[in-house]
Write an enzyme that holds these catalytic residues in place. Sequence first.
Site, mmCIF file in Angstrom:
data_model
loop_
_atom_site.group_PDB
_atom_site.id
_atom_site.type_symbol
_atom_site.label_atom_id
_atom_site.label_comp_id
_atom_site.label_asym_id
_atom_site.label_seq_id
_atom_site.Cartn_x
_atom_site.Cartn_y
_atom_site.Cartn_z
ATOM 1 N N HIS A 67 1.237 -11.795 13.818
ATOM 2 C CA HIS A 67 2.213 -12.251 14.820
ATOM 3 C C HIS A 67 2.025 -13.717 15.182
ATOM 4 O O HIS A 67 2.871 -14.316 15.861
ATOM 5 C CB HIS A 67 2.103 -11.395 16.085
ATOM 6 C CG HIS A 67 3.411 -11.207 16.795
ATOM 7 N ND1 HIS A 67 4.522 -11.986 16.559
ATOM 8 C CD2 HIS A 67 3.808 -10.315 17.752
ATOM 9 C CE1 HIS A 67 5.518 -11.605 17.314
ATOM 10 N NE2 HIS A 67 5.116 -10.581 18.066
ATOM 11 N N THR A 117 0.851 -1.183 0.000
ATOM 12 C CA THR A 117 0.000 0.000 0.000
ATOM 13 C C THR A 117 0.891 1.237 0.000
ATOM 14 O O THR A 117 1.759 1.396 0.865
ATOM 15 C CB THR A 117 -0.959 0.015 1.207
ATOM 16 O OG1 THR A 117 -1.698 1.238 1.205
ATOM 17 C CG2 THR A 117 -0.228 -0.133 2.533
#
Length: 547
Positions: free
Chosen positions: A519, A462
Amino acid sequence: MTVKEFKLPDVGEGVAEGELVSWLVAPGDRVEEDQPVAEVETDKALVEVPSSYDGTVEELFVEEGEMVPVGDVIISFRVDEDGDAGAAAADAGSDAESDSDSAAADEPEPEPDATADEGDAEPAEPDTPSGRTFAPPSARRLARELGVDVAAVDGSGPGGRVSEADVRAHAEGGAAESGGSSDGDAPTPRPAPTDTGSGERKSAVSKRGGDESADSAAAGGNAPEPAGRETTLATPATRKVARDRGVDIDDVPTDETRDGEAFVTAEAVNAYADALESPAEPTPEPADVDAGAGDDPAAASDAADAAAAASGDETVPYRGVRRTIGKQMERSKFTAPHVTHHDTAEVDSLVDARADLKPTAESEGVKLTYMPFVMKAIVAGLKEHPYLNSELREEDEAIVLKKDYNLGIAVATDAGLMVPVVDDVDEKGLFELADEVNDLAARARERKLKPAEMKGGTFTITNFGAIGGEYATPIINYPETAILGLGAIEERPVVREGADGASEVVPAPTLPLSLSIDHRVVDGAIAAQFANTVMEHLENPLLLLNE
């Protein structure tokens, strides 16, 4: 001529409904097969719906902004009776009322007219010599919900037009009871709600306002009588004024004609709308609206919209592409525990390399940006750290390490964020990537991407720096495992070793990087190592020759 109804097709892969954004035709327009007649937005894209017939637009059954299930009738066409005459006759024969019309449109009808006092089905027929039933989309939608054949409903409006009140009365059996006493129908106790017909049509755009206008008009008797035409000519700008004012353009009185058809101007629309609104202002109808809102979710929604409008707030529908983006963001944020790693690359050599290659790219008709360099650097990082190019499949208790390098490029559009995917980045050169990215981005902004072009990504980029900003916390394009945000390449102060060996602060072009990871799959140390690999290739662009 026979009338053919056209249903909303499945305009995507398994799409269940769509929002009719705009009509590209109007009643009376001549259309050819495969000519686009409407724009429909699904949760995947904006598409044009083509006509299946050669003919003339007969009636629009859905209003702009309305959500339509796939398979619902949205438009009808008047087509030539070539091979469809038999089917048209069969369709007409299935309806008792239209059967008497189709047998002979000229002579037999005066006889039913003469006996109109003996039943309530016949009086509507002379007003609709083609055997068609005039009703606004809101009344047709209500008829479908109540399981009522709209052709069997006696219309109280001008020309036998059917209103929502007529449909409800028919569904409750009231229509049949009133039909038993012909003298009760002949003077039509319903012309008092004659404006209810026009109010009902207005309500398709603004339901609460339409009901209030109709009620007050019935009480005051000052509102103009709706024209109730079948076809009206008007410019697109005038039709927009009619939609904005919440009136049916077929109801606007006019003395002007064009090519033998009634022609309405914007001034006439505004005058008609003002006349409808003026008696409606004093009526304290919102109290009734609130009273029913507790029992009806739709009424509650309308009441909330009315309250928002009164306070000056604007209510924007949350659906289509915007709703899809929202669901995807919510799913990602509340499924994958996000961690964002920030770093900055010093890209003097990258700026020079692009400047050197730019003339060659332009000679080949390619606009070379920094994006292809970043894409190649990311592929280098993904090859060294494959867990960032993976997908966690919780149900299988497995992490899938992808061998394809398909990078999604987030593109800001008027409808929201689109993410077209560039496949096999590792197999393409800088100029090829630049050309493909430019093409995908342009078509994304024009809403012309195919659903397949937004699937199959393994990692997303992005570039918020193109608009402004340095760092962000991008949300992962789930079920991917990571996303890299790019800040603006600008000169910023950096510390470097001077000629005398001492440290000094100098201006240099830098590229801020924001890497968000899942994560559950990627540890912070792995994320930092991936970022280091990407920065190494951006700061030494010759290394990209190996990718």
